[in-house]
Design an enzyme around this catalytic site. Structure first.
Site, PDB file in Angstrom:
ATOM      1  CB  THR A 115      -9.105  -4.701 -10.127  1.00 27.07           C
ATOM      2  OG1 THR A 115      -9.566  -5.820  -9.381  1.00 27.07           O
ATOM      3  CG2 THR A 115      -9.695  -3.589 -10.008  1.00 27.07           C
ATOM      4  CD  GLN A 151     -11.457  -7.709  -7.083  1.00 28.37           C
ATOM      5  OE1 GLN A 151     -12.252  -8.288  -7.638  1.00 28.37           O
ATOM      6  NE2 GLN A 151     -10.981  -8.358  -5.675  1.00 28.37           N
ATOM      7  CG  ASP A 201     -10.819  -3.164  -0.568  1.00 25.54           C
ATOM      8  OD1 ASP A 201     -10.539  -2.353   1.322  1.00 25.54           O
ATOM      9  OD2 ASP A 201     -10.144  -3.910  -0.298  1.00 25.54           O
ATOM     10  CE1 TYR A 228     -12.343  -4.344   6.159  1.00 23.16           C
ATOM     11  CE2 TYR A 228     -13.361  -5.360   4.690  1.00 23.16           C
ATOM     12  CZ  TYR A 228     -12.181  -5.605   5.402  1.00 23.16           C
ATOM     13  OH  TYR A 228     -11.919  -6.761   6.509  1.00 23.16           O
ATOM     14  CD1 TRP A 264      -4.195  -3.479  -2.405  1.00 15.81           C
ATOM     15  CD2 TRP A 264      -4.364  -1.591  -3.669  1.00 15.81           C
ATOM     16  NE1 TRP A 264      -4.311  -4.087  -3.636  1.00 15.81           N
ATOM     17  CE2 TRP A 264      -4.489  -2.685  -4.508  1.00 15.81           C
ATOM     18  CE3 TRP A 264      -5.086   0.120  -3.991  1.00 15.81           C
ATOM     19  CZ2 TRP A 264      -4.477  -2.043  -6.125  1.00 15.81           C
ATOM     20  CZ3 TRP A 264      -5.400  -0.323  -5.922  1.00 15.81           C
ATOM     21  CH2 TRP A 264      -4.894  -1.465  -6.108  1.00 15.81           C
TER      22      TRP A 264
END
Length: 351
Positions: A115, A151, A201, A228, A264
Site C-alpha cells: 500500500t 489499494q 477507506d 467507506y 483501522w
C-alpha cells in the site's frame, strides 16, 4: 461492481468543474524553479526539480509547475524541507501529477509494492506545501483483474506541518494516506478548499489532519456497502485524528450505501483507536442512519467517531451516530487539532 473505467478516470483529470474554485491562484512573488513538460522550464519532471532543491531549507523553496500531466512516482525525502509545489494553471485540473501502481502491482524484483509503495507521491519532508494542482493514482482496476490487492494511493504523507490549498486527490481505494513516521509520532496536515474522491477507506491513517471547506466525494462502486470515507488509525496517545470542518460530503451512490468510516488497527494494534470528527458539514443521502462500520473484529463503537451540527439529507441524528456535546465541540476546533507546541495552526491557517 461498478468502478470508474480508465477512460472515465483520465476524463476526470481534466474536469475543471469537479468542484467550484474561487479563481486562479494568486501569482507568487518568487519561483525558485519551473517545471514544464514541454521543456520550456528548468526541468521537465517533478522529481528532477525536487532533487535539485536544497536540503535543510528553513524558508519556502517554490517550484512552479506549468500546465500538463506529469507521470511517474514522486518522493520528497525527509531532508527536503519547506518545499512548495505551485500549479501555474488557472485551476487545479491544469496540473496533474500521477502514477499508476497498486498494492499488488509487482516491482521489477517480482514482489508487490504494498500500500505505501503504491503512492504516486510520498511526502517525507516537513513544512511541505502544495497549491492549485492535482495528485492522482491512475491504477486501472478493470484492466488488472489478476491483482487482488487494489489499494492505490495518490498521496502518502509522513511529515509534519503540511498544507494543501486548492488541491485535488483522485483515486479509488486508499486515495489519501495521512500517516506519520511511527506509531505515537504526531504529524499534522491542513487541507483547505480541496477535493478528495475515492471509494474504500479513501482518507485514512494515523496523522492529525484537518479538512477545511473541502469536498469529499464517494464514488459509486455498484455494491452494497458502496464504501467507506475514512479509516482512521489514530494512536491512543494522540487526542486529535481526522477533522472535517465545513465540508461537503457528496456521492452519486444510492442512498444509505456509504459509511462515514471504520476504525483501522494496523497489524491489529490495540492502541490504534481511530478518531474521525465531522462537524458543521453538509452530508448527502449516500450516508444512512448507521454511519459507522466495524472493521473486522474491531467495533466502531469503541473508536473515537462523532459528528456535530451537520446538515443535509444524510445528516441524521440516530443512536448509531454519536454527537459531540457542547463542551466536546468547544475543544475540537481546527486550532485545537493543528496548534501543537509550536502554535503552527495560528501561523498557517489564521485560526
Amino acid at each position: 461492481m461498478r468502478r470508474r473505467t480508465f477512460l472515465e478516470f483520465t476524463a476526470a483529470l481534466g474536469a475543471g468543474a469537479t468542484v467550484a474554485w474561487s479563481g486562479p491562484a494568486a501569482a507568487h512573488p518568487k519561483l525558485d524553479l519551473i517545471v514544464a513538460a514541454e521543456g520550456a522550464g528548468d526541468f521537465t519532471t517533478i522529481q528532477a526539480a525536487i532533487d535539485a532543491a536544497p536540503s535543510g531549507a528553513t524558508t519556502p523553496y517554490v517550484i512552479g509547475v506549468r500546465p500538463g500531466t506529469y507521470l511517474g512516482q514522486v518522493i520528497v525525502p525527509a531532508g527536503k524541507t519547506f518545499l512548495e509545489l505551485r500549479g501555474l494553471g488557472r485551476a487545479p485540473a491544469d496540473v496533474v501529477i500521477a502514477d499508476d501502481r497498486a498494492n499488488g502491482t509487482l516491482k521489477p524484483d517480482g514482489t508487490p509494492w504494498g500500500t505505501s509503495g503504491s503512492a504516486s507521491v510520498t511526502l517525507n519532508g516537513a513544512d511541505f506545501r502544495a497549491t492549485n494542482l492535482t495528485f492522482a493514482n491512475l491504477f486501472d482496476e478493470a484492466a488488472h483483474p489478476e491483482i487482488a490487492n487494489r489499494q492505490a494511493v495518490a498521496v502518502l504523507t509522513r511529515a509534519d506541518r503540511l498544507v494543501f490549498d486548492r488541491v485535488r486527490f483522485l483515486a479509488n481505494q486508499d486515495t489519501l494516506y495521512l500517516n506519520s513516521t511511527a506509531a505515537g509520532v504526531i504529524a499534522r496536515a491542513y487541507l483547505r478548499d480541496c477535493y478528495v474522491e475515492g471509494d474504500v477507506d479513501f482518507i485514512f491513517g494515523r496523522a492529525t489532519a484537518v479538512l477545511d471547506r473541502c469536498r469529499v466525494h464517494s464514488l459509486d462502486r455498484g455494491t452494497s456497502p458502496n464504501g467507506y470515507v475514512t479509516a482512521p488509525s489514530t494512536d491512543l496517545g494522540n487526542p486529535h485524528g481526522l477533522l472535517f470542518s465545513r465540508c461537503r460530503l457528496t456521492s452519486d451512490a444510492p442512498a444509505a450505501t456509504v459509511y462515514l468510516g471504520r476504525p483501522w488497527h494496523p497489524s491489529n494494534d490495540p492502541n490504534a483507536v481511530g478518531q474521525t470528527i465531522i462537524r458543521e458539514s453538509w452530508i448527502g443521502a449516500h450516508i444512512g442512519a448507521t454511519a459507522w462500520s466495524d472493521f473486522g473484529t474491531w467495533p466502531w463503537a469503541e473508536a473515537r467517531l462523532a459528528e456535530h451540527r451537520n446538515f443535509g439529507p444524510g445528516a441524521l441524528v440516530t443512536p448509531d451516530r454519536p454527537q459531540l456535546t457542547r463542551d466536546e465541540a468547544a475543544t475540537t476546533e481546527i486550532a485545537d487539532f493543528l496548534r501543537g507546541a509550536d502554535d503552527w495552526s495560528l501561523e498557517c491557517t489564521g485560526h
